[in-house]
Design a protein around this motif. Structure first.
Motif, PDB file in Angstrom:
ATOM      1  N   VAL A 159     -31.669  36.038 -35.290  1.00  0.00           N
ATOM      2  CA  VAL A 159     -31.044  35.978 -34.095  1.00  0.00           C
ATOM      3  C   VAL A 159     -30.619  37.734 -33.985  1.00  0.00           C
ATOM      4  N   SER A 160     -29.563  38.337 -35.018  1.00  0.00           N
ATOM      5  CA  SER A 160     -28.820  39.686 -35.381  1.00  0.00           C
ATOM      6  C   SER A 160     -30.395  40.937 -34.265  1.00  0.00           C
ATOM      7  N   GLU A 161     -31.627  40.441 -35.380  1.00  0.00           N
ATOM      8  CA  GLU A 161     -32.196  41.137 -35.403  1.00  0.00           C
ATOM      9  C   GLU A 161     -33.171  40.914 -33.887  1.00  0.00           C
ATOM     10  N   ARG A 162     -33.381  40.225 -33.339  1.00  0.00           N
ATOM     11  CA  ARG A 162     -33.856  39.364 -32.093  1.00  0.00           C
ATOM     12  C   ARG A 162     -32.364  40.640 -30.542  1.00  0.00           C
ATOM     13  N   LEU A 163     -31.250  40.207 -30.869  1.00  0.00           N
ATOM     14  CA  LEU A 163     -30.554  40.729 -30.045  1.00  0.00           C
ATOM     15  C   LEU A 163     -30.671  42.818 -29.812  1.00  0.00           C
ATOM     16  N   MET A 201     -38.218  43.755 -22.349  1.00  0.00           N
ATOM     17  CA  MET A 201     -38.396  42.478 -23.064  1.00  0.00           C
ATOM     18  C   MET A 201     -39.327  41.245 -23.394  1.00  0.00           C
ATOM     19  N   LYS A 202     -38.542  40.765 -24.614  1.00  0.00           N
ATOM     20  CA  LYS A 202     -39.000  39.623 -25.173  1.00  0.00           C
ATOM     21  C   LYS A 202     -38.581  38.718 -24.531  1.00  0.00           C
ATOM     22  N   LEU A 203     -39.068  37.313 -24.765  1.00  0.00           N
ATOM     23  CA  LEU A 203     -38.431  36.084 -24.656  1.00  0.00           C
ATOM     24  C   LEU A 203     -37.705  35.525 -25.144  1.00  0.00           C
ATOM     25  N   ASP A 204     -38.089  35.681 -26.616  1.00  0.00           N
ATOM     26  CA  ASP A 204     -37.315  35.527 -28.287  1.00  0.00           C
ATOM     27  C   ASP A 204     -35.817  36.289 -27.994  1.00  0.00           C
ATOM     28  N   ARG A 236     -32.439  47.889 -27.656  1.00  0.00           N
ATOM     29  CA  ARG A 236     -33.185  49.140 -27.546  1.00  0.00           C
ATOM     30  C   ARG A 236     -33.777  49.248 -26.100  1.00  0.00           C
ATOM     31  N   SER A 237     -34.398  47.637 -26.254  1.00  0.00           N
ATOM     32  CA  SER A 237     -34.884  48.089 -25.261  1.00  0.00           C
ATOM     33  C   SER A 237     -34.617  48.217 -23.462  1.00  0.00           C
ATOM     34  N   VAL A 238     -34.044  47.852 -23.029  1.00  0.00           N
ATOM     35  CA  VAL A 238     -32.644  47.958 -22.130  1.00  0.00           C
ATOM     36  C   VAL A 238     -32.006  49.226 -22.117  1.00  0.00           C
ATOM     37  N   GLY A 239     -32.006  49.471 -23.134  1.00  0.00           N
ATOM     38  CA  GLY A 239     -31.358  50.699 -23.359  1.00  0.00           C
ATOM     39  C   GLY A 239     -29.708  51.178 -23.777  1.00  0.00           C
ATOM     40  N   THR A 240     -28.635  49.545 -23.526  1.00  0.00           N
ATOM     41  CA  THR A 240     -27.862  49.756 -23.288  1.00  0.00           C
ATOM     42  C   THR A 240     -27.107  48.632 -24.235  1.00  0.00           C
ATOM     43  N   ARG A 241     -26.259  48.319 -24.534  1.00  0.00           N
ATOM     44  CA  ARG A 241     -25.752  47.495 -25.255  1.00  0.00           C
ATOM     45  C   ARG A 241     -25.339  46.028 -24.356  1.00  0.00           C
ATOM     46  N   LEU A 242     -25.507  44.976 -24.850  1.00  0.00           N
ATOM     47  CA  LEU A 242     -25.228  42.984 -23.774  1.00  0.00           C
ATOM     48  C   LEU A 242     -23.665  42.642 -24.251  1.00  0.00           C
ATOM     49  N   LEU A 243     -23.647  42.685 -25.627  1.00  0.00           N
ATOM     50  CA  LEU A 243     -22.774  42.206 -26.191  1.00  0.00           C
ATOM     51  C   LEU A 243     -22.003  42.486 -27.090  1.00  0.00           C
ATOM     52  N   GLN A 244     -20.167  42.485 -27.563  1.00  0.00           N
ATOM     53  CA  GLN A 244     -19.746  43.463 -28.072  1.00  0.00           C
ATOM     54  C   GLN A 244     -19.460  43.218 -29.303  1.00  0.00           C
ATOM     55  N   ARG A 245     -19.504  43.224 -30.386  1.00  0.00           N
ATOM     56  CA  ARG A 245     -19.651  42.770 -31.390  1.00  0.00           C
ATOM     57  C   ARG A 245     -18.160  42.840 -32.301  1.00  0.00           C
ATOM     58  N   THR A 246     -17.535  41.998 -33.046  1.00  0.00           N
ATOM     59  CA  THR A 246     -16.159  42.016 -33.305  1.00  0.00           C
ATOM     60  C   THR A 246     -16.430  41.740 -34.945  1.00  0.00           C
ATOM     61  N   THR A 247     -15.030  42.112 -35.507  1.00  0.00           N
ATOM     62  CA  THR A 247     -15.188  40.914 -37.091  1.00  0.00           C
ATOM     63  C   THR A 247     -14.944  39.636 -36.216  1.00  0.00           C
ATOM     64  N   ARG A 248     -14.121  39.350 -35.562  1.00  0.00           N
ATOM     65  CA  ARG A 248     -13.246  37.802 -34.973  1.00  0.00           C
ATOM     66  C   ARG A 248     -13.912  37.281 -33.618  1.00  0.00           C
ATOM     67  N   LYS A 249     -14.538  38.089 -32.708  1.00  0.00           N
ATOM     68  CA  LYS A 249     -15.631  37.549 -31.848  1.00  0.00           C
ATOM     69  C   LYS A 249     -16.869  38.085 -30.987  1.00  0.00           C
ATOM     70  N   LEU A 250     -17.313  37.762 -30.369  1.00  0.00           N
ATOM     71  CA  LEU A 250     -18.485  38.159 -29.465  1.00  0.00           C
ATOM     72  C   LEU A 250     -18.412  38.130 -27.791  1.00  0.00           C
ATOM     73  N   SER A 251     -18.512  38.808 -27.584  1.00  0.00           N
ATOM     74  CA  SER A 251     -17.816  39.005 -26.099  1.00  0.00           C
ATOM     75  C   SER A 251     -18.854  40.032 -25.319  1.00  0.00           C
ATOM     76  N   ILE A 252     -18.957  39.807 -24.222  1.00  0.00           N
ATOM     77  CA  ILE A 252     -20.425  40.230 -23.333  1.00  0.00           C
ATOM     78  C   ILE A 252     -19.826  41.194 -22.558  1.00  0.00           C
ATOM     79  N   THR A 253     -20.528  42.459 -22.531  1.00  0.00           N
ATOM     80  CA  THR A 253     -20.334  43.612 -22.215  1.00  0.00           C
ATOM     81  C   THR A 253     -20.701  43.435 -19.964  1.00  0.00           C
ATOM     82  N   GLU A 254     -20.456  44.032 -19.587  1.00  0.00           N
ATOM     83  CA  GLU A 254     -20.513  44.586 -18.469  1.00  0.00           C
ATOM     84  C   GLU A 254     -21.819  44.860 -17.380  1.00  0.00           C
TER      85      GLU A 254
END
Length: 298
Positions: free
Chosen positions: A33-37, A2-5, A42-60
């Motif tokens: 920002v999208s590239e860093r996310l 994981m990188k700090l940025d 990829r580095s943690v091997g899981t999705r952290l944020l769920q992106r839709t056309t209307r909103k951004l929500s955080i996963t478990e």
């Protein structure tokens, strides 16, 4: 790894609820920002944020990482700042939340002097009358007028404040000047909605509560002051809103024989974080700038 940025992009997006707003807060392009996310996920091997056309929500998994990401970023900033401070210089980022009206009227001059003495500090000042969650929203400290009820925060007093009943000479000429607590109930009140609507006064028999008839309810002290200046009614305000108007005679103090409930101005930081040298220096700078008693009560 994981990188700090990437962690900074994740924290900003999780708090802001959108990549666009996160990019604005970080001063970066949305694509960066999208590239860093994406790289962080990829580095943690899981999705952290769920992106839709209307909103951004955080996963478990994102919720699990978020408080640790806050701590990692905080520790990294503080480590860099401590190294700099060894040379006698305060540096690094500092994010503060302040009530809108107080920030506009009184915080600027004190902060400008503080920043001039510590040019290596990168200050983000957010004016907001909401009671923000300092720990969860990523603030280094919050400044508040009134009690700090959050046990997760450590509060330090900056100044005491007084509240006074005031009205314009025009209103008092039309409606009469109340001389007692009981007489207040026949007048029009300008009420602050973010606080209990009751006006509390300390008398010989203890606290007395008045519930005035509202002419206006509003969540901003400057608007309350201006409504009183326009003759809309009587209001109860901290003296830091009205000391100049009282001195000029544009507003008159109303004496009903009781002292209105006062207050205190605090700076508070999350208990989970040790107060940094920057917060300590800012606290002392604000105390010195406001004075004891504060200049608005002299």
């Amino acid at each position: 790894m994981m990188k700090l940025d990437g962690l900074a992009a994740f924290v900003a997006a999780a708090e802001a609820g959108s990549i666009s707003e996160a990019a604005r807060r970080l001063g970066l392009a949305k694509s960066v920002v999208s590239e860093r996310l994406a790289e962080l996920e990829r580095s943690v091997g899981t999705r952290l944020l769920q992106r839709t056309t209307r909103k951004l929500s955080i996963t478990e998994d994102g919720r699990l990482l978020l408080p640790r990401a806050h701590r990692i970023l905080f520790e990294a900033r503080e480590a860099a700042a401590e190294i700099t401070e060894r040379g006698g210089t305060l540096s690094g980022s500092l994010r503060i939340s302040v009530p809108v009206s107080f920030g506009v009227l009184h915080l600027g001059p004190a902060l400008y002097d503080f920043l001039a003495k510590h040019p290596a500090i990168d200050l983000t000042l957010e004016l907001d009358d909401r009671f923000v969650d300092a720990a969860a929203d990523g603030y280094d400290a919050v400044i508040r007028h009134g009690p700090i009820g959050d046990s997760r925060l450590v509060a330090r007093r900056l100044a005491t404040t007084r509240r006074m009943l005031v009205a314009s000479p025009d209103y008092l000429a039309r409606a009469g000047t109340p001389r007692s607590i009981e007489a207040l109930e026949g007048h029009r009140g300008i009420i602050y909605t973010n606080r209990e609507a009751d006006w509390r006064f300390d008398g010989p028999s203890g606290w007395t509560v008045v519930r005035p008839r509202a002419a206006l309810r509003v969540n901003n002290g400057i608007v309350m002051r201006d409504a009183a200046l326009a003759g809309a009614g009587i209001t109860l305000l901290p003296t830091f809103f009205i000391h100049q108007e009282l001195a000029a005679g544009a507003l008159q103090r109303i004496d009903v024989g009781y002292e209105a409930e006062g207050g205190e101005l605090f700076i508070a930081h999350p208990r989970a974080r040790t107060a940094s040298s920057k917060i300590t220096a800012l606290t002392e700078a604000l105390r010195a700038a406001f004075g004891d008693p504060p200049y608005w009560d002299r």
